[in-house]
Design a protein around this motif. Structure first.
Motif, PDB file in Angstrom:
ATOM      1  N   GLY A   1      49.556  42.797  31.243  1.00  0.00           N
ATOM      2  CA  GLY A   1      49.286  43.200  29.779  1.00  0.00           C
ATOM      3  C   GLY A   1      48.333  42.279  29.321  1.00  0.00           C
ATOM      4  O   GLY A   1      47.295  42.747  28.821  1.00  0.00           O
ATOM      5  N   SER A   2      48.448  40.987  29.433  1.00  0.00           N
ATOM      6  CA  SER A   2      47.781  40.017  28.779  1.00  0.00           C
ATOM      7  C   SER A   2      46.405  39.875  29.217  1.00  0.00           C
ATOM      8  O   SER A   2      45.285  39.692  28.793  1.00  0.00           O
ATOM      9  N   ILE A   3      46.321  40.163  30.588  1.00  0.00           N
ATOM     10  CA  ILE A   3      44.964  39.995  31.495  1.00  0.00           C
ATOM     11  C   ILE A   3      43.970  41.178  31.230  1.00  0.00           C
ATOM     12  O   ILE A   3      42.752  41.197  30.809  1.00  0.00           O
ATOM     13  N   LEU A   4      44.822  42.384  31.008  1.00  0.00           N
ATOM     14  CA  LEU A   4      44.061  43.806  30.717  1.00  0.00           C
ATOM     15  C   LEU A   4      43.496  43.719  29.158  1.00  0.00           C
ATOM     16  O   LEU A   4      42.495  44.225  28.842  1.00  0.00           O
ATOM     17  N   TRP A   5      44.511  42.922  28.060  1.00  0.00           N
ATOM     18  CA  TRP A   5      43.792  42.843  26.806  1.00  0.00           C
ATOM     19  C   TRP A   5      42.523  41.910  27.002  1.00  0.00           C
ATOM     20  O   TRP A   5      41.735  42.504  26.042  1.00  0.00           O
ATOM     21  N   THR A   6      42.402  40.921  27.819  1.00  0.00           N
ATOM     22  CA  THR A   6      41.395  39.830  27.704  1.00  0.00           C
ATOM     23  C   THR A   6      40.317  40.816  28.300  1.00  0.00           C
ATOM     24  O   THR A   6      39.232  40.675  27.795  1.00  0.00           O
ATOM     25  N   LEU A   7      40.639  41.723  29.436  1.00  0.00           N
ATOM     26  CA  LEU A   7      39.335  42.283  29.798  1.00  0.00           C
ATOM     27  C   LEU A   7      38.745  43.431  29.006  1.00  0.00           C
ATOM     28  O   LEU A   7      37.697  43.933  28.775  1.00  0.00           O
ATOM     29  N   TYR A   8      39.691  43.918  28.309  1.00  0.00           N
ATOM     30  CA  TYR A   8      39.307  44.926  27.073  1.00  0.00           C
ATOM     31  C   TYR A   8      38.520  44.507  26.049  1.00  0.00           C
ATOM     32  O   TYR A   8      37.614  44.956  25.591  1.00  0.00           O
ATOM     33  N   THR A   9      38.920  43.323  25.608  1.00  0.00           N
ATOM     34  CA  THR A   9      38.180  42.784  24.321  1.00  0.00           C
ATOM     35  C   THR A   9      37.259  41.907  24.721  1.00  0.00           C
ATOM     36  O   THR A   9      36.350  41.473  23.636  1.00  0.00           O
ATOM     37  N   THR A  10      37.018  41.258  26.064  1.00  0.00           N
ATOM     38  CA  THR A  10      35.787  40.393  26.044  1.00  0.00           C
ATOM     39  C   THR A  10      35.156  40.613  27.379  1.00  0.00           C
ATOM     40  O   THR A  10      35.440  40.758  28.582  1.00  0.00           O
ATOM     41  N   LYS A  11      33.811  40.764  27.118  1.00  0.00           N
ATOM     42  CA  LYS A  11      32.908  41.078  28.314  1.00  0.00           C
ATOM     43  C   LYS A  11      32.029  39.815  28.603  1.00  0.00           C
ATOM     44  O   LYS A  11      31.961  38.714  27.965  1.00  0.00           O
ATOM     45  N   GLU A  12      31.818  40.038  29.975  1.00  0.00           N
ATOM     46  CA  GLU A  12      31.026  38.865  30.488  1.00  0.00           C
ATOM     47  C   GLU A  12      29.485  38.882  30.298  1.00  0.00           C
ATOM     48  O   GLU A  12      28.947  40.120  29.755  1.00  0.00           O
ATOM     49  N   ILE A  13      28.884  37.763  29.943  1.00  0.00           N
ATOM     50  CA  ILE A  13      27.481  37.799  29.864  1.00  0.00           C
ATOM     51  C   ILE A  13      26.694  38.296  30.951  1.00  0.00           C
ATOM     52  O   ILE A  13      26.706  37.570  31.884  1.00  0.00           O
ATOM     53  N   PRO A  14      26.021  39.097  31.075  1.00  0.00           N
ATOM     54  CA  PRO A  14      25.248  39.755  32.284  1.00  0.00           C
ATOM     55  C   PRO A  14      24.504  38.579  32.842  1.00  0.00           C
ATOM     56  O   PRO A  14      23.706  37.881  32.017  1.00  0.00           O
ATOM     57  N   LEU A  15      24.498  38.641  34.207  1.00  0.00           N
ATOM     58  CA  LEU A  15      23.562  37.592  34.967  1.00  0.00           C
ATOM     59  C   LEU A  15      22.043  37.719  34.802  1.00  0.00           C
ATOM     60  O   LEU A  15      21.658  39.039  34.396  1.00  0.00           O
ATOM     61  N   THR A  16      21.254  36.890  34.447  1.00  0.00           N
ATOM     62  CA  THR A  16      19.773  37.054  34.375  1.00  0.00           C
ATOM     63  C   THR A  16      19.145  37.315  35.670  1.00  0.00           C
ATOM     64  O   THR A  16      19.679  37.272  36.730  1.00  0.00           O
ATOM     65  N   LYS A  17      18.059  37.682  35.605  1.00  0.00           N
ATOM     66  CA  LYS A  17      17.251  38.283  36.925  1.00  0.00           C
ATOM     67  C   LYS A  17      17.048  36.902  37.989  1.00  0.00           C
ATOM     68  O   LYS A  17      17.188  37.135  39.079  1.00  0.00           O
TER      69      LYS A  17
ATOM     70  N   ARG B   1      29.247  33.329  43.592  1.00  0.00           N
ATOM     71  CA  ARG B   1      28.171  34.001  44.171  1.00  0.00           C
ATOM     72  C   ARG B   1      28.343  35.669  44.475  1.00  0.00           C
ATOM     73  O   ARG B   1      27.876  36.373  45.157  1.00  0.00           O
ATOM     74  N   THR B   2      28.968  36.203  43.397  1.00  0.00           N
ATOM     75  CA  THR B   2      29.266  37.610  43.365  1.00  0.00           C
ATOM     76  C   THR B   2      28.450  38.251  42.381  1.00  0.00           C
ATOM     77  O   THR B   2      27.908  37.822  41.204  1.00  0.00           O
ATOM     78  N   ILE B   3      27.971  39.266  42.950  1.00  0.00           N
ATOM     79  CA  ILE B   3      27.096  40.271  42.121  1.00  0.00           C
ATOM     80  C   ILE B   3      27.461  41.438  41.988  1.00  0.00           C
ATOM     81  O   ILE B   3      27.722  42.321  43.248  1.00  0.00           O
ATOM     82  N   SER B   4      28.177  42.264  41.002  1.00  0.00           N
ATOM     83  CA  SER B   4      28.830  43.668  41.061  1.00  0.00           C
ATOM     84  C   SER B   4      28.606  44.117  39.529  1.00  0.00           C
ATOM     85  O   SER B   4      28.454  43.603  38.785  1.00  0.00           O
ATOM     86  N   LYS B   5      28.600  45.435  39.637  1.00  0.00           N
ATOM     87  CA  LYS B   5      28.565  46.307  38.492  1.00  0.00           C
ATOM     88  C   LYS B   5      29.623  46.043  37.377  1.00  0.00           C
ATOM     89  O   LYS B   5      29.927  46.244  36.317  1.00  0.00           O
TER      90      LYS B   5
END
Length: 443
Positions: free
Chosen positions: A195-211, A72-76
């Motif tokens: 380090g491993s988490i930061l690598w995932t965050l750097y290389t993989t983006k979430e699919i934005p939520l639809t309206k 239920r999270t919505i954030s930038k």
């Protein structure tokens, strides 16, 4: 309008799951080193289950709540990413501080924070992987996740031994009696985790939520209260086969938790002939626990691929019962081994059992739960893991001195007997069309 998910290349799937390497490296450090750390700080063997309470309690409390909140999270910054980033930061800080513990209760307190942070990371991370992949790529996605899980735990178990090979003295200790190799292993773990988490965050983006998704989240009832209400309904309507799995899960997870807590003290006595924690024998046993832990995790990683084929051919119940039974026999035999070379033989059975517990139990579950409640029942299934750990925590101290004669060797034998009972309890599970259930593993 439903947004289709793009098909990802293997490199992208590897990047997405790389964070699991650091997450499982952290879990492996705990499994291999917490009982020795507590022992070096002066804890009695009968107290160890209480001191391991953090894992099952945080798993019981944190995962369902954080999972509901992330839904239920919505954030930038995204829906899932903020949770496993914060969790990874706290996890890394806890790993760094752990070997500096000056007392048993300081180490236990840090473990609570560490396990809570790991659980904050874990549930949203699993959801992140599922969110990012289309259905056709779920198998390769979660197989890659399993590979990093096995690799992370294998290397974490081996780290102290590798440090000795690189020149750090096996007998060197700090003022709190904790070996220098343990200090270095936890500091490496702190770096690897973040380090491993930061690598995932750097290389993989979430699919934005639809309206539509955002509007649905805004209209949904309060996260925790809504989740608790759904869990209540799911419990009342739980499939009979899922209920029949409870004894199997109770015996097997009670056994594995007992193994993790007492294996170092068992090997110190059975292999090195000592019951003292302040000596070379216990230190050798601690290192051996890391080596055999790496070995059985590697067996689990390799064996999992074979279990896919065997479960499809012979049925998931038969294969799982066999793995539980062979591990039970192996643990009953393990205390009688007094040669380091041959200690690896029973660990083959433990590795196959671990692979089956991580795979075949979920295959059985997937075949009997309704699709519309997959998430709820998968989350609830976590209770079948942590509740046996809690029961173990509060019951073993009651009979450790009387029934087990204050002997860690007897605790390992008990774990073996419980795995055999778990194997027998599989026969009471009625899956219906087992061929269809077995095939779910490769769909």
């Amino acid at each position: 309008m439903k947004r289709s998910k793009p098909t990802l290349k293997l490199a992208s799937i590897i990047n997405m799951n790389f964070g699991f390497f650091g997450l499982q490296y952290s879990f492996g450090l705990q499994q291999a080193n917490m009982s020795p750390i507590y022992s070096y700080l002066g804890a009695d063997a009968s107290e160890l289950p209480y001191l391991w309470l953090a894992g099952p309690m945080t798993g019981l409390l944190v995962q369902p709540i954080i999972g509901a909140m992330s839904d239920r999270t919505i954030s930038k910054y995204g829906q899932r990413r903020p949770y496993f980033l914060v969790g990874a930061i706290v996890c890394s800080l806890s790993l760094f501080i752990m070997p500096f513990s000056a007392s048993v209760w300081m180490a236990a307190s840090i473990l609570w924070i560490l396990d809570a942070a790991n659980n904050v990371t874990l549930e949203p991370y699993r959801a992140f992987v599922s969110d990012r992949l289309n259905k056709e790529q779920h198998a390769i996605g979660f197989l890659t996740q399993s590979a990093f899980t096995g690799l992370g735990q294998t290397l974490s178990y081996l780290t102290p031994t590798l440090l000795i090979l690189f020149g750090i003295s096996k007998s060197a200790t700090a003022l709190n009696n904790i070996p220098v190799t343990t200090f270095v292993a936890f500091i490496i773990g702190a770096v690897v985790s973040i380090g491993s988490i930061l690598w995932t965050l750097y290389t993989t983006k979430e699919i934005p939520l639809t309206k539509a998704q955002i509007d649905g989240i805004k209209k949904s009832p309060g996260g925790v209260s809504g989740t608790l209400a759904e869990i209540g309904r799911a419990i009342r309507e739980m499939p009979r086969a899922m209920k029949q799995m409870i004894p199997m899960m109770l015996f097997s997870w009670y056994a594995m938790f007992t193994y993790w807590i007492y294996i170092a003290k068992c090997l110190a006595k059975s292999i090195y002939g000592t019951t003292k924690t302040m000596g070379g024998g216990f230190r050798n046993a601690e290192l051996l626990v890391g080596q055999i832990g790496a070995f059985y995790n590697f067996i689990a990683f390799i064996g999992a691929f074979g279990l896919v084929y065997l479960s499809k051919r012979f049925g998931v119940k038969k294969v799982h019962a066999f793995c539980l039974a062979i591990a039970g026999i192996s643990l009953c035999y393990l205390p009688f081994v007094n040669d380091v070379v041959f200690i690896y033989v029973p660990m083959i059975g433990v590795g196959l059992c671990w692979a089956s517990m991580m795979g075949n139990t979920y295959v059985m579950l997937a075949g009997v739960i309704p699709k519309k409640r997959t998430g709820v029942y998968l989350g609830m299934f976590n209770l079948f893991i942590v509740v046996p750990m809690l029961i173990q925590t509060f019951t073993v101290p009651l009979f450790y001195e009387s029934w087990l004669n204050n002997d860690p060797v007897n605790a390992i034998k008990l774990a073996g007997v419980l795995l055999i009972l778990s194997a027998l309890s599989v026969s009471f599970i009625r899956l219906g069309n087992e061929k269809k259930v077995s095939n779910t593993i490769v769909e």
